[in-house]
Design a protein around this motif. Structure first.
Motif, short mmCIF file in Angstrom:
data_model
loop_
_atom_site.label_atom_id
_atom_site.label_comp_id
_atom_site.label_asym_id
_atom_site.label_seq_id
_atom_site.Cartn_x
_atom_site.Cartn_y
_atom_site.Cartn_z
N HIS A 31 -50.02 -9.25 -25.08
CA HIS A 31 -48.79 -8.45 -25.01
C HIS A 31 -48.09 -8.65 -23.67
N THR B 72 -44.52 -8.43 -25.60
CA THR B 72 -44.47 -7.61 -26.82
C THR B 72 -45.11 -6.25 -26.64
N SER B 73 -45.40 -5.87 -25.42
CA SER B 73 -46.11 -4.61 -25.20
C SER B 73 -45.30 -3.39 -25.58
#
Length: 491
Positions: free
Chosen positions: A48, A53-54
């Protein structure tokens, strides 16, 4: 040791270094091997971070308003009955499956499991096997009577535990904790700013996780025993506590445990790569056998998992099932398969050279989003509109509605950053251009400059080279006949 993660290779090297420095293969709590759980938590935290994409919001089911007392009581009685009925049912089911909901797609008006139902349907196994739906059963699923609701199953087990915990035989036993050098490992994790402190890997948390897995494994042990199961097939074996519990139960009973390939098993996917410290008989919370789509995937698994027949090629049931269907679908020049997208990484997937290609009137595009993508289609459209890409040049495709085989047959060429769709395209002999360095790292053993190419999407001549490869491609249709594997083979 790196303190800043910039690539999948950095993540790979970081985890391998941990395995080199600590006896992770010996770590267990009450007989539960805990390193696979820890490894995957570290891996996805760093994924992530690297991929940005966290801040993707996890999928959540719609939360209903709190029900009244009697309705809740009725639900609890139902779940208790469901659990007792499931574990007491004596029948012969040599093969049982377990899955997550994301592998179901719309097919003939039903929610159809791309991999398991394809095998069940092809070999008429509807009454002979069961799929455990870890996240619960979706209404209108294929072979609905052959499904087990994982949520009701474990909730019923919890209710029974609460009702019987006062009995002497249910008293909590002492904890057997074997975690040599774990404190030193945890200190290193805390010191590494790339990971942070929110992983919840304190020793107490690991003990709590292992106890939960051990308790839940009782459910699956009873299930397998009553149904005389000989083979247990998972998909995405990692990341869910129930999967670990079911695998532990099956392994302890001597049931063959299998992971079915669901995507790329690359040299830097740390659920499937470079396990350098493994107990003699493998980790008891992992599968012992891996079923692969193709030869290269099998070879990669065999590079670290040395169990005889521990890695097999069984093919791709969904591709085999849908490759010959004459489903009408519009043709396009380029099928672009995407990874998880959010507003912070649009430019990663749509750099200027890709946008330049998409603006050209002579090419049509299908943008196939990732199955787990929560970003609205309208956000992608807004981004492309702001960058002067005419909407008539592309369409956005949801993978749950269109089989990949249909899209691949309908396109002139496949383009991807690092999607596992490359493997499926290769199986169907559809040419692919990898456009990202991460994809090169993942799939360099597939690149042959005939079926699979690599072009850096940031190079000035990128769009010209794509057009050159596309216009010189072989356009004749290749006849490929794929077979659907019988999951009872060998039993």
């Amino acid at each position: 040791m790196p303190r800043e993660m910039k690539s999948h290779q950095d993540i790979h090297d970081y985890i391998v270094a941990i395995e080199s420095d600590f006896p992770v293969d010996t770590w267990s709590v009450n007989g539960i091997h805990v390193w696979p759980y820890i490894r995957i938590k570290i891996y996805y935290t760093l994924i992530h971070l690297v991929e940005g994409t966290s801040n993707l919001k996890p999928y959540k089911k719609h939360q209903k308003k709190n029900a009244g007392f009697f309705k809740r009581l009725k639900t609890k009685f139902f779940e208790l009955f469901y659990y007792l009925n499931s574990i007491q049912r004596q029948t012969c089911q040599q093969v049982m499956f377990a899955t997550l909901s994301l592998y179901r797609v719309g097919y003939d008006g039903l929610f159809f499991h791309k991999f398991f139902d394809a095998m069940i349907k092809a070999h008429h196994l509807e009454g002979k096997t069961t799929i455990i739906e870890i996240q619960g059963i979706r209404a209108n699923s294929y072979n609905q009577t052959g499904l087990i609701d994982g949520i009701s199953l474990r909730n019923g087990h919890k209710i029974l535990n609460r009702l019987t915990r006062w009995l002497p035989q249910y008293k909590t036993s002492s904890i057997e904790c074997n975690l040599p050098l774990y404190d030193s490992f945890f200190e290193r994790i805390l010191e590494d700013s790339c990971i942070g402190t929110n992983l919840d890997l304190e020793k107490d948390s690991i003990v709590k996780w292992a106890n939960k897995v051990k308790a839940t494994s009782i459910v699956y042990k009873k299930l397998f025993e009553k149904r005389r199961t000989q083979r247990f097939v998972t998909i995405s074996y990692y990341g869910f506590d129930d999967m670990a519990a079911a695998l532990f139960a099956a392994n302890s009973l001597g049931v063959e445990t299998v992971d079915f390939q669901h995507g790329p098993q690359t040299n830097v996917h740390m659920a499937y790569s470079s396990w350098t410290r493994i107990p003699k008989n493998g980790f008891n919370t992992m599968p012992k056998v891996y079923w692969n789509w193709d030869q290269k995937s099998k070879e990669h698994l065999s590079s670290w998992w040395k169990l005889m027949d521990g890695s097999k090629i069984i093919g791709h049931p969904w591709l085999a099932m849908t490759q010959s269907e004459n489903q009408f679908y519009k043709n396009c020049d380029f099928l672009y398969t995407l990874q998880l997208i959010n507003e912070s990484n649009f430019k990663y997937f749509f750099p200027e050279q890709i946008l330049k290609l998409m603006r050209q009137d002579c090419f049509s595009w299908i943008l196939r989003i990732h199955p787990r993508n929560g970003t609205g289609i309208n956000l992608i459209q807004e981004f492309l509109q702001k960058n002067n890409v005419p909407q008539e040049h592309y369409s956005i495709e949801n993978p749950s509605t269109i089989p990949l085989a249909t899209s691949l047959k309908s396109c002139g060429m496949h383009i991807t950053n690092y999607s596992g769709c490359l493997i499926e395209a290769s199986i169907l002999k559809k040419q692919t251009i990898i456009i990202d360095q991460t994809g090169y790292l993942f799939f360099k053993n597939y690149i042959d400059n005939e079926l699979v190419y690599f072009l850096d999407k940031h190079k000035d001549n990128f769009s010209d080279r794509v057009i050159e490869i596309y216009t010189s491609r072989k356009t004749g249709k290749k006849k490929i006949k794929l077979e659907i594997y019988n999951p009872f083979t060998g039993l």
